[in-house]
Design a protein around this motif. Sequence first.
Motif, PDB file in Angstrom:
ATOM      1  N   GLY A 206       0.818  -1.208   0.000  1.00 17.58           N
ATOM      2  CA  GLY A 206       0.000   0.000   0.000  1.00 17.58           C
ATOM      3  C   GLY A 206       0.853   1.259   0.000  1.00 17.58           C
ATOM      4  O   GLY A 206       0.551   2.226  -0.713  1.00 17.58           O
ATOM      5  N   SER A 207       1.921   1.253   0.772  1.00 15.12           N
ATOM      6  CA  SER A 207       2.831   2.404   0.801  1.00 15.12           C
ATOM      7  C   SER A 207       3.527   2.590  -0.543  1.00 15.12           C
ATOM      8  O   SER A 207       3.698   3.727  -1.006  1.00 15.12           O
ATOM      9  N   LEU A 208       3.896   1.486  -1.172  1.00 12.97           N
ATOM     10  CA  LEU A 208       4.529   1.556  -2.489  1.00 12.97           C
ATOM     11  C   LEU A 208       3.539   2.101  -3.519  1.00 12.97           C
ATOM     12  O   LEU A 208       3.886   2.947  -4.350  1.00 12.97           O
ATOM     13  N   ARG A 209       2.290   1.618  -3.445  1.00 17.30           N
ATOM     14  CA  ARG A 209       1.259   2.125  -4.367  1.00 17.30           C
ATOM     15  C   ARG A 209       1.044   3.620  -4.168  1.00 17.30           C
ATOM     16  O   ARG A 209       0.949   4.379  -5.127  1.00 17.30           O
ATOM     17  N   GLU A 210       0.979   4.037  -2.917  1.00 18.73           N
ATOM     18  CA  GLU A 210       0.764   5.453  -2.622  1.00 18.73           C
ATOM     19  C   GLU A 210       1.934   6.306  -3.133  1.00 18.73           C
ATOM     20  O   GLU A 210       1.724   7.341  -3.752  1.00 18.73           O
ATOM     21  N   LYS A 211       3.138   5.843  -2.893  1.00 21.37           N
ATOM     22  CA  LYS A 211       4.332   6.567  -3.329  1.00 21.37           C
ATOM     23  C   LYS A 211       4.357   6.742  -4.845  1.00 21.37           C
ATOM     24  O   LYS A 211       4.709   7.801  -5.352  1.00 21.37           O
ATOM     25  N   ASN A 212       3.967   5.694  -5.564  1.00 17.34           N
ATOM     26  CA  ASN A 212       4.029   5.708  -7.027  1.00 17.34           C
ATOM     27  C   ASN A 212       2.687   6.004  -7.689  1.00 17.34           C
ATOM     28  O   ASN A 212       2.560   5.862  -8.898  1.00 17.34           O
ATOM     29  N   ARG A 213       1.704   6.398  -6.878  1.00 18.70           N
ATOM     30  CA  ARG A 213       0.357   6.731  -7.376  1.00 18.70           C
ATOM     31  C   ARG A 213      -0.225   5.582  -8.208  1.00 18.70           C
ATOM     32  O   ARG A 213      -0.732   5.787  -9.304  1.00 18.70           O
ATOM     33  N   ILE A 214      -0.148   4.390  -7.656  1.00 17.48           N
ATOM     34  CA  ILE A 214      -0.672   3.194  -8.318  1.00 17.48           C
ATOM     35  C   ILE A 214      -2.041   2.877  -7.740  1.00 17.48           C
ATOM     36  O   ILE A 214      -2.238   2.908  -6.525  1.00 17.48           O
ATOM     37  N   ASP A 215      -2.977   2.579  -8.618  1.00 18.35           N
ATOM     38  CA  ASP A 215      -4.342   2.275  -8.214  1.00 18.35           C
ATOM     39  C   ASP A 215      -4.396   0.948  -7.447  1.00 18.35           C
ATOM     40  O   ASP A 215      -3.616   0.046  -7.710  1.00 18.35           O
ATOM     41  N   GLY A 216      -5.320   0.835  -6.513  1.00 21.70           N
ATOM     42  CA  GLY A 216      -5.508  -0.388  -5.746  1.00 21.70           C
ATOM     43  C   GLY A 216      -6.139  -0.090  -4.404  1.00 21.70           C
ATOM     44  O   GLY A 216      -6.490   1.052  -4.101  1.00 21.70           O
ATOM     45  N   SER A 217      -6.288  -1.125  -3.581  1.00 22.24           N
ATOM     46  CA  SER A 217      -6.901  -0.957  -2.262  1.00 22.24           C
ATOM     47  C   SER A 217      -6.186  -1.860  -1.257  1.00 22.24           C
ATOM     48  O   SER A 217      -5.488  -2.802  -1.630  1.00 22.24           O
ATOM     49  N   TRP A 218      -6.419  -1.561   0.011  1.00 25.96           N
ATOM     50  CA  TRP A 218      -5.820  -2.361   1.062  1.00 25.96           C
ATOM     51  C   TRP A 218      -6.349  -3.796   1.004  1.00 25.96           C
ATOM     52  O   TRP A 218      -5.593  -4.750   1.205  1.00 25.96           O
ATOM     53  N   LEU A 219      -7.626  -3.959   0.697  1.00 32.62           N
ATOM     54  CA  LEU A 219      -8.207  -5.298   0.613  1.00 32.62           C
ATOM     55  C   LEU A 219      -7.560  -6.108  -0.515  1.00 32.62           C
ATOM     56  O   LEU A 219      -7.221  -7.278  -0.327  1.00 32.62           O
ATOM     57  N   SER A 220      -7.357  -5.491  -1.650  1.00 34.91           N
ATOM     58  CA  SER A 220      -6.708  -6.222  -2.756  1.00 34.91           C
ATOM     59  C   SER A 220      -5.263  -6.561  -2.398  1.00 34.91           C
ATOM     60  O   SER A 220      -4.777  -7.641  -2.733  1.00 34.91           O
ATOM     61  N   ASP A 221      -4.585  -5.645  -1.698  1.00 34.47           N
ATOM     62  CA  ASP A 221      -3.212  -5.917  -1.259  1.00 34.47           C
ATOM     63  C   ASP A 221      -3.177  -7.121  -0.319  1.00 34.47           C
ATOM     64  O   ASP A 221      -2.313  -7.989  -0.443  1.00 34.47           O
ATOM     65  N   CYS A 222      -4.122  -7.175   0.621  1.00 32.85           N
ATOM     66  CA  CYS A 222      -4.188  -8.313   1.557  1.00 32.85           C
ATOM     67  C   CYS A 222      -4.445  -9.618   0.818  1.00 32.85           C
ATOM     68  O   CYS A 222      -3.791 -10.627   1.087  1.00 32.85           O
ATOM     69  N   CYS A 223      -5.398  -9.604  -0.107  1.00 33.33           N
ATOM     70  CA  CYS A 223      -5.718 -10.826  -0.869  1.00 33.33           C
ATOM     71  C   CYS A 223      -4.513 -11.285  -1.687  1.00 33.33           C
ATOM     72  O   CYS A 223      -4.214 -12.486  -1.738  1.00 33.33           O
ATOM     73  N   LEU A 224      -3.836 -10.341  -2.325  1.00 34.49           N
ATOM     74  CA  LEU A 224      -2.661 -10.710  -3.120  1.00 34.49           C
ATOM     75  C   LEU A 224      -1.580 -11.346  -2.262  1.00 34.49           C
ATOM     76  O   LEU A 224      -0.977 -12.346  -2.650  1.00 34.49           O
ATOM     77  N   HIS A 225      -1.359 -10.783  -1.072  1.00 35.28           N
ATOM     78  CA  HIS A 225      -0.301 -11.335  -0.221  1.00 35.28           C
ATOM     79  C   HIS A 225      -0.748 -12.582   0.534  1.00 35.28           C
ATOM     80  O   HIS A 225       0.086 -13.325   1.039  1.00 35.28           O
ATOM     81  N   LEU A 226      -2.024 -12.832   0.572  1.00 38.17           N
ATOM     82  CA  LEU A 226      -2.517 -14.066   1.171  1.00 38.17           C
ATOM     83  C   LEU A 226      -2.450 -15.216   0.167  1.00 38.17           C
ATOM     84  O   LEU A 226      -2.041 -16.322   0.501  1.00 38.17           O
TER      85      LEU A 226
END
Length: 118
Positions: free
Chosen positions: A78-98
């Motif tokens: 999420g921090s990387l997405r925010e830094k690079n202005r990349i679209d996504g959500s915390w829920l999608s980040d959790c699912c991807l890492h799960l």
Amino acid sequence: NHNDIYSPQTQTLQQPIMSFQKGLCSCFDDFGWCCITMLFPCYTAGKIAADVDQSCCLCGCASVIPLVGNFTRASIRGSLREKNRIDGSWLSDCCLHLFCPVCSLCQEIQEVQAGTLA
């Protein structure tokens, strides 16, 4: 730059929302990082954390603890997405890492490397 967006609310020039430069299944585009991530995911997580100004040691160690690691890596993503202005959500980040932790880390480290080279 014609890709920039002017926001009248803030009266600032904002970069448009982007997506990751590599796809989720592009692990083998950088075979070296793919192997490192498969063998030592904590090292890759630490490198990504350092890029977003978080503790590389703490995040790297926490990343290997079951469930805690998933949320730690999702937070880093999420921090990387925010830094690079990349679209996504915390829920999608959790699912991807799960469900796809190695692919996610490979995608993230390739994003970090692309930013380093730019």
